[in-house]
Design an enzyme around this catalytic site. Structure first.
Site, PDB file in Angstrom:
ATOM      1  N   ALA A 193       0.819  -1.205   0.000  1.00 52.03           N
ATOM      2  CA  ALA A 193       0.000   0.000   0.000  1.00 52.03           C
ATOM      3  C   ALA A 193       0.851   1.253   0.000  1.00 52.03           C
ATOM      4  CB  ALA A 193      -0.923  -0.008   1.215  1.00 52.03           C
ATOM      5  N   THR A 198      -7.585   2.963  -5.872  1.00 51.14           N
ATOM      6  CA  THR A 198      -7.100   4.346  -5.796  1.00 51.14           C
ATOM      7  C   THR A 198      -5.856   4.567  -6.650  1.00 51.14           C
ATOM      8  OG1 THR A 198      -5.835   3.810  -3.798  1.00 51.14           O
ATOM      9  CG2 THR A 198      -8.043   4.729  -3.501  1.00 51.14           C
ATOM     10  N   ASP A 250      20.936  28.537 -32.112  1.00 58.23           N
ATOM     11  CA  ASP A 250      21.728  29.103 -33.194  1.00 58.23           C
ATOM     12  C   ASP A 250      20.946  30.255 -33.811  1.00 58.23           C
ATOM     13  OD1 ASP A 250      19.759  27.644 -34.428  1.00 58.23           O
ATOM     14  OD2 ASP A 250      21.051  26.785 -35.964  1.00 58.23           O
ATOM     15  N   GLU A 255       2.487   1.829  -6.629  1.00 60.19           N
ATOM     16  CA  GLU A 255       2.915   0.947  -7.716  1.00 60.19           C
ATOM     17  C   GLU A 255       2.420   1.397  -9.081  1.00 60.19           C
ATOM     18  OE1 GLU A 255      -0.860  -0.930  -6.049  1.00 60.19           O
ATOM     19  OE2 GLU A 255       0.922   0.036  -5.298  1.00 60.19           O
ATOM     20  N   ASP A 282      21.006  22.879 -36.398  1.00 58.35           N
ATOM     21  CA  ASP A 282      20.630  22.157 -37.610  1.00 58.35           C
ATOM     22  C   ASP A 282      21.825  21.636 -38.387  1.00 58.35           C
ATOM     23  OD1 ASP A 282      21.655  24.522 -38.465  1.00 58.35           O
ATOM     24  OD2 ASP A 282      19.945  25.112 -39.695  1.00 58.35           O
TER      25      ASP A 282
END
Length: 859
Positions: A263, A706, A309, A267, A609
């Site tokens: 609990a 939950t 750039d 998880e 680029d």
């Protein structure tokens, strides 16, 4: 596909035979193929293992082992399914991104023309060897590093290597690099280096490394995992010991303690993180940003420095005439790119016919002394393209805006009869044209220092000085300035260079690569979000400063914050973090700048680029490559590829990154508060007369409802309106810092109190108190899930309220479905029990809303 335009003139074969075919084959065997070794593909098993090494998955696997330990094989199966789904999503995203990047690829010339055995041959670029004689013509991509032996008006675009927006003219003896593009003229060059030894290969070598470092989120979650493990084990051992002291059976306490451990571990956190990242990646792709590594989505939210750039990122990447000057007046030119639509104005007002006359004469001369061609949009494209020198194409576009005669009409009425091409020594170009009356028209353009001289112009000294001052002023503003002159003469059979005297000055033309319309707003958005923008370019310092000032990168009081690559090389210990503009930089210096910022604790995003940007893209926390015009080296080195080449897309991606992180932290508050409340209920309940508050199966059922769909749904919450109005998180900040752990404790306390009150009240009313406590604890956590929303009433994520409603239905099923009653040891609670659980949910919801409002006001 060939590497040159079909209408480009073929290079002339020189008076040397080149290599023999046999010698070329021998050298190929010795030096290897002329190609940069591609990155080794990542095996699928390594991708899977990389996902499983994630600290979140380790926590999840630990939870699975615990559920197996208590014999809860159904939950173990569910957790295992989460692991499989999480790993699959991560691997699929990486593979899909790699394939998309590969689809954008088109790096170097597939073919090259070489002279072998005295005969021109077209061969695969990979077969070029050192010593080959390359035949270069307009449109060719240079296949290898080479030294020019012949050159005629040769102009080479080296932006992919240097970052300079303007092509460079080349002369015999100059070097040309692999991957650069011939935009004008022709030449012959001897290959000096191929493959890994070429400029491309040396830069690619800088990309070698041990892979990507852990992202800020991965580091934060790893730290959280360690804390969770320590706290969970401590509390569970404490609970087990207290149960034994109270005389409860060791077997019962062992099973319950392990259930509490499950609990306490959120998880579904890996599933929440994966969903949030995947949704963020999908939203980014829809807005022009292709994510290559899923964790990079969240890292964008931590970016504190954006290094960009200049050419094509802050600027349009196309040369444009913006200002004209003649002895009789000046004018501004509107329009963008090579589109021939725009107008000439003076002080914002249209020009009269008389004012336009000298400007049209200036631009007509520039259009005649010109070898470029404008190509209209085709195949669905929206922009005009340039064939030839980008600056000459800009002159043609400006001539069209001034309503000068059509280029085809000019060439028909004034055919060219002689020319003196531009070269690096003369710095000017001259053409001679026949006029209909039999005279000859002399047209000349060139650098101001080569034209504004008495040896070329027959103008008064005062006018020459005025023109020089105007040219210098335009150059200081970052413009590339051309001086234009011309005259009519009686026809004589003389070389064009002999006509370069006694000309009349027609004016100056100021050309630049202007800032994009959105650049100023984009950089302003970065500043508002607490991100420091930095420009790194290979261009001239004056050009870099002008663009920095026009885009707001340099503001008042920052005019001196500019550093060149030469200054950086001369003083390598300079503090770079106060500099906003770097000019004339090489690939290694770009790398040094990124390292300097990272050493000061900044999370860096680097855009680029060209091949020269590859190493810096690889080493930055987030490498951002341009997809449409970027090179393959840049795309492969990047974490994010912009398919629209717009810097504003990076800001959008940063917003998505902050959204992801906010949702993960919201889930942690919710899940860990619920887990802490379950532990507190089990520890405090016996002190209030509730011997064993919850059974192991009930704890796991609460956890499933939950932390399952409801928890995962929280990862899809919309972005907060304040996300881009706050500074980025410090990279070393714990994930539970900045008020998160305080909210967690307050909410855990609130859920614990309202749940225990419901249980104690049920016991006093002689109701099945354990079932009431079970329902109240589950309902309170669902109330918190809704209370933590940034926008309570929104249609942006209907999955959350639907999942809360579904969890509530399954909670009721646990009390009223016989099979679940038997499995979970529950009983129906009646209307009173339902009201107690509902009151707990409402109280927890109100506490979450009030707490969220309090922390927002504090922020």
């Amino acid at each position: 596909m060939t590497s040159r335009t079909t209408d480009a003139p073929a290079p002339r074969a020189p008076g040397r035979p080149g290599l023999t075919q046999a010698e070329a084959e021998r050298r190929l065997a010795h030096h290897g193929r002329n190609e940069v070794p591609p990155p080794r593909p990542t095996p699928l098993y390594r991708r899977v293992l990389a996902q499983l090494r994630d600290p979140l998955i380790m926590v999840l696997l630990g939870a699975a082992l615990l559920t197996v330990g208590i014999g809860d094989y159904a939950d173990a199966l569910v957790i295992g399914l989460v692991v499989v789904v999480n790993t699959t999503v991560g691997v699929v995203q990486e593979v899909r991104a790699d394939r998309a990047v590969a689809a954008l690829s088109a790096l170097s010339a597939p073919h090259a023309r070489v002279l072998r055995d005295g005969v021109p041959h077209e061969v695969a670029a990979a077969l070029v060897v050192p010593g080959d004689l390359l035949l270069l013509g307009e449109g060719d991509i240079v296949a290898a590093d080479a030294e020019l032996v012949e050159a005629s008006a040769l102009l080479v675009d080296e932006s992919m290597l240097t970052g300079e927006s303007v092509p460079n003219d080349k002369a015999p003896g100059d070097l040309v690099s692999a991957g650069t593009v011939v935009v004008r003229g022709r030449g012959n060059a001897t290959a000096t280096a191929t493959g890994p030894a070429s400029a491309l290969g040396r830069i690619a070598a800088l990309l070698d490394g041990d892979g990507h470092e852990a992202t800020p989120l991965q580091r934060r979650l790893a730290s959280l995992g360690r804390v969770l493990a320590l706290v969970t084990i401590t509390l569970c051992v404490l609970f087990f010991a207290l149960g034994l002291v109270r005389g409860l059976a060791p077997e019962t306490m062992a099973v319950t303690a392990i259930s509490l451990a499950v609990a306490a571990v959120p998880e579904s956190l890996p599933a929440v993180v994966t969903l949030a990242l995947a949704l963020g990646a999908r939203r980014m792709a829809a807005r022009g940003a292709l994510v290559r590594r899923l964790p990079a989505v969240e890292t964008l939210g931590s970016v504190s420095v954006l290094a960009t750039d200049k050419t094509g990122t802050l600027t349009e990447g196309r040369m444009v005439v913006q200002h004209l000057w003649t002895p009789s007046g000046a004018a501004d030119v509107s329009g963008s790119g090579y589109d021939p639509h725009g107008e000439l104005t003076r002080d914002g007002r249209p020009l009269t016919a008389e004012q336009l006359r000298p400007l049209r004469e200036l631009l007509t001369t520039a259009a005649l002394c010109n070898d470029a061609v404008l190509k209209p949009p085709e195949d669905g494209a929206e922009t005009w393209m340039a064939v030839g020198d980008p600056m000459e194409a800009a002159l043609l576009a400006a001539a069209a805006k001034a309503a000068c005669p059509d280029l085809a009409e000019l060439h028909r009425d004034c055919p060219r009869i002689a020319e003196a091409p531009f070269d690096s020594l003369r710095k000017r170009m001259t053409t001679l044209h026949h006029l209909p009356d039999g005279n000859v028209l002399v047209c000349l353009k060139g650098a101001p220092e080569a034209v504004l001289t008495p040896s070329v112009l027959a103008e008064p000294h005062g006018l020459l000085e005025q023109a020089r001052e105007q040219a210098a002023a335009l150059a200081r503003e970052g413009f590339r300035v051309l001086a234009v002159a011309g005259t009519e003469r009686l026809w004589q059979p003389l070389p064009a260079t002999e006509a370069e005297r006694d000309l009349r000055l027609q004016g100056l033309i100021a050309i630049s690569d202007p800032p994009k319309a959105a650049a100023f707003a984009t950089l302003a958005a970065c500043r508002a979000a607490g991100i420091t923008p930095v420009m790194i370019t290979g261009d001239h310092p004056a050009t870099a400063r002008a663009i920095a000032e026009r885009t707001g990168l340099l503001r008042d009081g920052e005019a001196g914050e500019i550093l060149t690559g030469a200054q950086l090389a001369a003083a390598p210990d300079t503090d770079l973090t106060g500099v906003r503009v770097f000019a004339r930089t090489d690939p290694q210096q770009k790398l040094d700048i990124v390292h300097a910022w990272r050493a000061h604790g900044a999370v860096t995003a680097m855009t680029g680029d060209g091949v020269n940007d590859g190493p810096a893209l690889h080493q930055a926390d987030i490498g951002v490559a341009m997809g449409a015009r970027g090179t393959e080296v840049a795309r492969q080195a990047a974490d994010l590829v912009l398919t629209d080449d717009e810097l504003a897309t990076v800001v959008t991606a940063v917003e998505e990154g902050r959204r992801v992180y906010d949702n993960i932290r919201r889930f942690l508050v919710y899940a860990m508060a619920g887990g802490a409340a379950e532990i507190l209920v089990m520890l405090i309940g016996p002190l209030l007369g509730l011997p064993l508050p919850l059974r192991a199966g009930q704890i796991l059922w609460i956890n499933l409802l939950t932390h399952g769909l409801t928890g995962v749904a929280m990862g899809a919450e919309p972005v907060s309106p304040q996300a881009m109005r706050r500074p980025p998180r410090p990279p070393g900040q714990h994930i539970l810092a900045a008020g998160v752990w305080q909210r967690l404790l307050v909410l855990a306390s609130a859920v614990t109190v309202v749940s225990l009150l419901a249980g104690v009240a049920a016991r006093a009313l002689d109701l099945p108190w354990q079932s009431v406590l079970f329902l109240a604890l589950l309902a309170a956590q669902l109330g918190v899930a809704l209370g933590l929303r940034a926008r309570l009433l929104t249609r942006a994520n209907l999955f959350l309220p639907v999942s809360v409603a579904g969890s509530a239905v399954l909670a009721m099923a646990a009390l009223y479905v016989p099979a679940l009653q038997s499995l979970l040891d529950t009983q129906p609670v009646g209307w009173t029990g339902l009201w107690l659980a509902s009151a707990a949910a409402i109280a927890a919801f109100v506490a979450a809303r009030a707490l969220r409002g309090a922390f927002r006001r504090r922020a």
